[in-house]
Design an enzyme around this catalytic site. Structure first.
Site: not given
Length: 252
Positions: A86, A100, A102, A105, A128, A161, A163
């Site tokens: 997460h 969102c 989130c 989730q 983000g 993205d 990440r």
């Protein structure tokens, strides 16, 4: 780096608190292109409104951010551990934003993991999709001018993205998890973890119903980022999220 004794691996510790002492002098070549190295820095019990967990705090040599794991049950040396990655979302997780999914989730994952024999949630400080909180607000402003979430990121000079799951991979390895069943709708997480040597033995669907504020955002993630997202308006029964079913696993 302190080498393990013969017949011992990094994950073979008596319990989570012992990982702190095990990792005190840990220093390895790292994971991924940035050679990310993490070590367990602190462990404590964390009772939550969703169930009892142990919270594991990690140090890493990459971003100076304090990533954590919430661990339920005994995961050291375990296979097929239900796992959720997460990414931090201040606006959703803490402030209840409806832009969102989130918070839904996060809470659904914690509730599901607490109901199982064992499980792990990694809470990763990648606000983000990795662009940071201020840039996320800038992206929101661009979305209000008509851009979708992907084009807003690109307009700010970022990839779709940003990440990087190398830190997550090393965190799982440090916990001694042999393989995981990943609770996700994002196939890129599975791909990146596999590239970093984590065995993903199955995917646990993580279905969140859209609302009027995040529907376009979720549609964009499905259409442009390849996420497995159910946008069906059909009303869901509470038991459809509990227990989570592994794709391909026989029912009953």
């Amino acid at each position: 780096m302190k080498k393990p004794s013969k017949g011992q691996t990094q994950g073979q510790a008596a319990g989570l608190p012992q990982l702190v002492e095990r990792d005190r002098d840990h220093n390895c070549g790292g994971f991924g292109v940035h050679h990310v190295c993490v070590k367990v820095d602190a462990v404590a019990r964390l009772p939550t409104r969703f169930g009892d967990f142990q919270i594991v705090a990690f140090w890493n040599n990459r971003d100076n951010k304090e990533h954590i794991a919430l661990v339920h049950g005994d995961v050291i040396g375990a296979s097929d551990v239900p796992t959720r990655l997460h990414s931090e979302c201040l606006t959703g997780d803490a402030l209840g934003s409806l832009r969102c999914d989130c918070r839904d989730q996060l809470e659904t994952a914690l509730r599901a993991l607490a109901s199982m024999e064992r499980g792990v949630l990694l809470y990763l400080r990648q606000e983000g999709r990795g662009i940071g909180l201020v840039n996320k607000v800038r992206a929101y402003a661009l979305q209000e001018q008509g851009l979708d979430t992907v084009d807003a990121n690109r307009a700010l000079g970022f990839r779709d993205d940003e990440r990087d799951y190398a830190i997550a991979a090393h965190m799982l390895q440090s916990l001694g998890v042999k393989s995981i069943q990943l609770m996700t709708n994002n196939p890129d997480k599975i791909r990146q973890l596999g590239q970093h040597g984590i065995t993903v033995s199955g995917r646990l669907p993580h279905v969140m119903a859209p609302n009027e504020h995040n529907r376009f955002y979720l549609e964009t993630k499905a259409a442009r980022s390849g996420h497995f997202i159910d946008l069906d308006e059909t009303e869901r029964l509470p038991e459809q999220d509990d227990p989570v079913i592994v794709e391909g696993e026989p029912k009953g």
